[in-house]
Each structure stands twice: as C-alpha cells, then as structure tokens.
Enzyme design. Structure first.
Site, PDB file in Angstrom:
ATOM      1  N   GLY A   8      -3.816   8.261   2.946  1.00 29.17           N
ATOM      2  CA  GLY A   8      -3.297   6.879   2.937  1.00 29.17           C
ATOM      3  C   GLY A   8      -1.850   6.826   3.384  1.00 29.17           C
ATOM      4  O   GLY A   8      -1.064   6.004   2.896  1.00 29.17           O
ATOM      5  N   GLN A  12       2.528   1.325   2.557  1.00 33.46           N
ATOM      6  CA  GLN A  12       3.938   0.973   2.311  1.00 33.46           C
ATOM      7  C   GLN A  12       4.725   2.204   1.879  1.00 33.46           C
ATOM      8  O   GLN A  12       5.821   2.457   2.372  1.00 33.46           O
ATOM      9  CB  GLN A  12       4.034  -0.108   1.222  1.00 33.46           C
ATOM     10  CG  GLN A  12       5.446  -0.635   1.026  1.00 33.46           C
ATOM     11  CD  GLN A  12       5.709  -1.148  -0.380  1.00 33.46           C
ATOM     12  OE1 GLN A  12       4.799  -1.253  -1.215  1.00 33.46           O
ATOM     13  NE2 GLN A  12       6.949  -1.462  -0.655  1.00 33.46           N
ATOM     14  N   ARG A  35      -6.706   6.188   7.906  1.00 35.32           N
ATOM     15  CA  ARG A  35      -7.938   5.738   8.566  1.00 35.32           C
ATOM     16  C   ARG A  35      -7.695   5.268   9.986  1.00 35.32           C
ATOM     17  O   ARG A  35      -8.570   5.323  10.820  1.00 35.32           O
ATOM     18  CB  ARG A  35      -8.551   4.580   7.764  1.00 35.32           C
ATOM     19  CG  ARG A  35      -9.505   5.077   6.708  1.00 35.32           C
ATOM     20  CD  ARG A  35     -10.321   3.949   6.162  1.00 35.32           C
ATOM     21  NE  ARG A  35      -9.486   2.841   5.724  1.00 35.32           N
ATOM     22  CZ  ARG A  35      -9.956   1.738   5.186  1.00 35.32           C
ATOM     23  NH1 ARG A  35     -11.244   1.591   5.041  1.00 35.32           N
ATOM     24  NH2 ARG A  35      -9.151   0.774   4.803  1.00 35.32           N
ATOM     25  N   ILE A  54     -10.945   8.669   3.069  1.00 38.14           N
ATOM     26  CA  ILE A  54     -10.970   9.496   1.865  1.00 38.14           C
ATOM     27  C   ILE A  54     -12.377   9.592   1.260  1.00 38.14           C
ATOM     28  O   ILE A  54     -12.670  10.496   0.487  1.00 38.14           O
ATOM     29  CB  ILE A  54      -9.919   9.000   0.836  1.00 38.14           C
ATOM     30  CG1 ILE A  54      -9.767   9.962  -0.327  1.00 38.14           C
ATOM     31  CG2 ILE A  54     -10.210   7.591   0.367  1.00 38.14           C
ATOM     32  CD1 ILE A  54      -9.316  11.336   0.042  1.00 38.14           C
ATOM     33  N   TYR A 143      -8.539  -2.557 -10.141  1.00 37.70           N
ATOM     34  CA  TYR A 143      -7.489  -1.610  -9.718  1.00 37.70           C
ATOM     35  C   TYR A 143      -6.941  -0.857 -10.934  1.00 37.70           C
ATOM     36  O   TYR A 143      -6.814   0.371 -10.919  1.00 37.70           O
ATOM     37  CB  TYR A 143      -6.382  -2.409  -9.026  1.00 37.70           C
ATOM     38  CG  TYR A 143      -5.154  -1.620  -8.636  1.00 37.70           C
ATOM     39  CD1 TYR A 143      -5.197  -0.645  -7.653  1.00 37.70           C
ATOM     40  CD2 TYR A 143      -3.917  -1.892  -9.236  1.00 37.70           C
ATOM     41  CE1 TYR A 143      -4.054   0.052  -7.278  1.00 37.70           C
ATOM     42  CE2 TYR A 143      -2.768  -1.208  -8.856  1.00 37.70           C
ATOM     43  CZ  TYR A 143      -2.843  -0.241  -7.884  1.00 37.70           C
ATOM     44  OH  TYR A 143      -1.708   0.441  -7.514  1.00 37.70           O
ATOM     45  N   LYS A 147      -7.076   3.164 -12.024  1.00 35.95           N
ATOM     46  CA  LYS A 147      -5.905   4.007 -12.320  1.00 35.95           C
ATOM     47  C   LYS A 147      -6.069   4.723 -13.663  1.00 35.95           C
ATOM     48  O   LYS A 147      -5.634   5.869 -13.816  1.00 35.95           O
ATOM     49  CB  LYS A 147      -4.617   3.170 -12.304  1.00 35.95           C
ATOM     50  CG  LYS A 147      -4.229   2.671 -10.915  1.00 35.95           C
ATOM     51  CD  LYS A 147      -4.045   3.811  -9.912  1.00 35.95           C
ATOM     52  CE  LYS A 147      -3.484   3.364  -8.584  1.00 35.95           C
ATOM     53  NZ  LYS A 147      -3.511   4.419  -7.555  1.00 35.95           N
TER      54      LYS A 147
HETATM   55  N1  NAD Z   1       3.463  -0.071  -3.517  1.00 30.82           N
HETATM   56  C1  NAD Z   1       3.485  -0.283  -4.827  1.00 30.82           C
HETATM   57  O1  NAD Z   1       4.195  -1.186  -5.307  1.00 30.82           O
HETATM   58  C2  NAD Z   1       2.687   0.595  -5.755  1.00 30.82           C
HETATM   59  C3  NAD Z   1       2.835   0.402  -7.142  1.00 30.82           C
HETATM   60  C4  NAD Z   1       2.075   1.195  -7.997  1.00 30.82           C
HETATM   61  C5  NAD Z   1       1.248   2.191  -7.492  1.00 30.82           C
HETATM   62  N2  NAD Z   1       1.130   2.345  -6.140  1.00 30.82           N
HETATM   63  C6  NAD Z   1       0.211   3.381  -5.658  1.00 30.82           C
HETATM   64  O2  NAD Z   1       0.828   4.175  -4.664  1.00 30.82           O
HETATM   65  C7  NAD Z   1      -0.151   4.583  -3.695  1.00 30.82           C
HETATM   66  C8  NAD Z   1       0.299   4.161  -2.310  1.00 30.82           C
HETATM   67  O3  NAD Z   1       0.502   2.758  -2.338  1.00 30.82           O
HETATM   68  P1  NAD Z   1       0.982   1.912  -1.085  1.00 30.82           P
HETATM   69  O4  NAD Z   1       1.839   0.821  -1.587  1.00 30.82           O
HETATM   70  O5  NAD Z   1       1.474   2.787   0.002  1.00 30.82           O
HETATM   71  O6  NAD Z   1      -0.416   1.232  -0.693  1.00 30.82           O
HETATM   72  P2  NAD Z   1      -0.853   0.584   0.681  1.00 30.82           P
HETATM   73  O7  NAD Z   1      -1.986  -0.343   0.423  1.00 30.82           O
HETATM   74  O8  NAD Z   1       0.312   0.071   1.431  1.00 30.82           O
HETATM   75  O9  NAD Z   1      -1.388   1.883   1.389  1.00 30.82           O
HETATM   76  C9  NAD Z   1      -2.576   2.495   1.024  1.00 30.82           C
HETATM   77  C10 NAD Z   1      -3.133   3.138   2.247  1.00 30.82           C
HETATM   78  O10 NAD Z   1      -4.429   3.621   1.928  1.00 30.82           O
HETATM   79  C11 NAD Z   1      -5.206   3.449   3.075  1.00 30.82           C
HETATM   80  N3  NAD Z   1      -6.617   3.473   2.755  1.00 30.82           N
HETATM   81  C12 NAD Z   1      -7.380   2.502   2.221  1.00 30.82           C
HETATM   82  N4  NAD Z   1      -8.646   2.911   2.147  1.00 30.82           N
HETATM   83  C13 NAD Z   1      -8.693   4.158   2.649  1.00 30.82           C
HETATM   84  C14 NAD Z   1      -9.706   5.106   2.845  1.00 30.82           C
HETATM   85  N5  NAD Z   1     -10.973   4.838   2.516  1.00 30.82           N
HETATM   86  N6  NAD Z   1      -9.389   6.312   3.371  1.00 30.82           N
HETATM   87  C15 NAD Z   1      -8.132   6.583   3.730  1.00 30.82           C
HETATM   88  N7  NAD Z   1      -7.119   5.711   3.584  1.00 30.82           N
HETATM   89  C16 NAD Z   1      -7.396   4.527   3.047  1.00 30.82           C
HETATM   90  C17 NAD Z   1      -4.773   2.104   3.641  1.00 30.82           C
HETATM   91  O11 NAD Z   1      -5.114   2.021   5.028  1.00 30.82           O
HETATM   92  C18 NAD Z   1      -3.291   2.165   3.423  1.00 30.82           C
HETATM   93  O12 NAD Z   1      -2.642   2.713   4.551  1.00 30.82           O
HETATM   94  C19 NAD Z   1      -1.468   3.943  -4.127  1.00 30.82           C
HETATM   95  O13 NAD Z   1      -2.202   4.862  -4.901  1.00 30.82           O
HETATM   96  C20 NAD Z   1      -1.031   2.797  -5.004  1.00 30.82           C
HETATM   97  O14 NAD Z   1      -2.011   2.466  -5.947  1.00 30.82           O
HETATM   98  C21 NAD Z   1       1.822   1.571  -5.271  1.00 30.82           C
END
Ligand code: NAD
Length: 317
Positions: A8, A12, A35, A54, A143, A147
């Site tokens: 992933g 962000q 992806r 994934i 979600y 977690k």
């Molecule tokens: N950004 C936040 O504020 C925040 C807060 C708490 C936890 N998190 C956790 O941090 C991690 C990263 O978060 P983020 O903000 O970068 O999320 P995001 O949604 O910006 O990025 C997640 C990525 O996962 C990819 N993805 C989705 N399905 C997929 C699959 N089947 N195979 C491969 N890739 C796939 C998406 O294309 C995306 O690029 C996540 O586990 C999220 O739960 C983020």
C-alpha cells in the site's frame, strides 16, 4: 543492512514513508509495492516498485523471497469512511490482506511485521478522554473491527510463533498529501478549500475533538518502533499522538492567516464514527518503553500545512 518491503505504498503515508526510507536504509533495501502503476514521484526517485494486490498471497510471498526481505511493513488498507461505504471490500482487503501478511511473515520466518492500527480500534465504550494503552476495545466500524483483528492476531502470532509483530495506533495523520478516505480527512481538506475557495463545509460537527499527528511525527514513531530493541517492548501495539483539536479550533487557527475564511458544518455518517473515537490518547506506555517523543505542536502544524498545501496548489496566502 536489512531489506524492507512496503504494501500500500501509494497511500497518504507511503508517499512520505518511502522517500524517508530510501534516505534511511538505502535505495537497494526498500521495495515499494502497490496495486497501481508506479507514480511519477517514485519514478523520479528511482524506487524499486512492484505491483501487488495484498489479497494475492502467492504474489506477496514470491516478492518477499525474490528480494530476500527481512521486514514487512503492511500499510495496504481500506480506511474508515470508504470501509463504511463498502464493508465487504474492507473485509477482504483488511482481514484477508493482513492474514496474508501475517502468514507470509511466519512461513518465511521474516524478522519483523509492522502493521499500523488506528484510533478506530477504540469505540463508544472506551474511555474517550486520555484513552489508556490497554482498555476496552469495542469498535462499531468495519475498519475499527479490522484493526482490532490486526492487533489480536498479531499478538496471538507473537505468543504462539514468536513472530515479531509491532503496531502503532496512529491518530489522524496530517500532511499536504491527499488523504485516502478516512474520518480525520477533514483536517487536510480544510486547508485545500481554505486556500482555493476561502470556505469549507465540514462533514463533522464543530465540537468533535480528535487526536492527530503531523506526518513527520508519524514517520518518527514508525522508525522508532521498528528499530526499538525487542527487550524494551512489553506490548505489541502502542498509542501515539501529537495533538488534539476540534474543527472549530482548527478553523479559528486558519483564520489567523486567511482572515476571510469561512467554515460551515454539515455532519454526515462520519460524525457518528468520529464521536465513537477517543478525543485524546495517553501515549505514556510508548514514551516509557521505547522513548516516544513527538516534535510537532498544533501551531507549527497549521503553518506547515498551509505552506505545504499552498505549494502543492500553487496558491499563496
Ligand atoms: N492516514 C491516517 O490518518 C491513518 C490513521 C490511522 C491509521 N492509518 C493506517 O496507516 C496505513 C496507511 O494509511 P494511508 O493513510 O496511507 O492509507 P491510504 O488509503 O492513503 O493508502 C492505503 C493504500 O493501500 C492501497 N490498497 C488498497 N487495497 C489494496 C490491495 N488490495 N492491495 C494492495 N494495496 C491496496 C491503496 O491503493 C492505497 O494506496 C493503513 O493501515 C491505515 O489504516 C492511517
């Protein structure tokens, strides 16, 4: 030097994590996966990038073997708001995807699996002010449930197989990068709309207080935990936070720089999700065990976000 593979990585967090990892660990030791096709930023940085869904357990294993990976950083996830719109998709990506990461780590005997948790792992029965590291976790979003699954399964594999699982409960993470469909996203979009249109309609009520952290603190906590000596860790998942604020407080801070900025409130389903989450986190366990120490306070965040988003949009303020 160890080899790291990130799932992933297009998200962000990945968009900042990957460049920081290249600097820290060297280009040849970081494998970014996602992806989609490689993005221009990763291309420019000459990142080793491979496409991976994934849910494809064989694809994941073969990449881990091909690059002789030591540490798997599993970021691929569907976030809270997108998950509520499509719980079946969230189930397949968040549950099956994490299970694939866990099993691959066990079978290939990798050195470590890091997978972020979230404040979404808590729920309405949790004490929501200064939420302790160990407390009631009964989330009401798909979600959040995923977690809790990540944390409990990671803990179980740690006890049963001695698998080195580590996790952080990130709060809302703030950066000028476009966010991926979470409930804390308002705190990023508000900067885009303030700069572009001088007004923003917020999908949360004015008084919803949530914990947040700046991206640089998110990366710092991630590196600090991944690199912490095992004998320091008494837990597998840790609260981390940088600050807490409401939409109204953030809007008032933005008005100090953009005086004619206006905010209106039209709470939708995300307001209920946000109100079931902690308002603030007690991260003293992370501080005590591996020295967590955030660097970014609220005022500095506002300036950094205004600067970063205005640069991205090519609009001065
Ligand atoms: N950004 C936040 O504020 C925040 C807060 C708490 C936890 N998190 C956790 O941090 C991690 C990263 O978060 P983020 O903000 O970068 O999320 P995001 O949604 O910006 O990025 C997640 C990525 O996962 C990819 N993805 C989705 N399905 C997929 C699959 N089947 N195979 C491969 N890739 C796939 C998406 O294309 C995306 O690029 C996540 O586990 C999220 O739960 C983020």
């Amino acid at each position: 030097m160890k080899r790291y593979l990130v799932t992933g990585s297009y998200g962000q967090i990945g968009m900042d994590l990957i460049p920081a990892m290249l600097k820290r660990y060297g280009k040849e030791n970081v494998i970014a996966t996602g992806r989609k096709k490689i993005n221009p930023v990763f291309k420019e940085l000459d990142v080793i990038y491979r496409r991976l869904d994934i849910r494809d357990q064989y694809g994941l294993r073969s990449l881990l073997v091909e690059y002789d990976v030591d540490v798997l950083i599993h970021n691929a996830s569907v976030l809270s708001a997108t998950g509520e719109r499509n719980p079946q998709l969230a189930h397949s990506i968040n549950f099956e995807g994490f299970y694939n990461a866990l099993e691959a780590t066990r079978e290939l005997n990798l050195e470590q699996l890091f997978a972020p948790s979230s404040i979404a792992a808590f729920g309405p029965t949790t004490p929501l002010v200064n939420t302790p590291n160990t407390t009631i976790m009964e989330p009401t979003s798909i979600y959040g449930i995923s977690k809790v699954y990540v944390e409990l399964m990671g803990n179980y594999y740690n006890q049963k197989y001695d698998l080195n699982f580590r996790s952080l409960r990130y709060p809302g993470v703030l950066s000028p990068e476009e966010p991926g469909g979470g409930t804390t996203d308002y705190a990023i979009w508000i900067f885009y709309e303030a700069l572009k249109n001088k007004k923003y309609e917020c999908f949360l009520g004015s008084d919803v207080r949530l914990p947040m952290m700046m991206m640089s603190d998110c990366l710092k906590s991630t590196f600090d935990l991944i690199e912490a000596p095992e004998d320091k860790l008494q837990h597998r998942a840790y609260n981390v936070t940088g600050m807490s604020f409401t939409p109204e407080e953030l809007a008032n801070a933005i008005k100090e720089y953009i005086s004619d900025f206006e905010i209106t409130y039209k709470p939708d389903f995300r307001d209920a999700i946000a109100r079931s989450w902690p308002q603030s986190l007690d991260d003293s366990v992370a501080r005590e065990e591996w020295g967590w120490d955030p660097e970014f306070p609220f005022d500095k965040m506002v300036i950094e976000m205004l600067d970063g988003v205005s640069k991205k949009l090519g609009i001065s303020y």
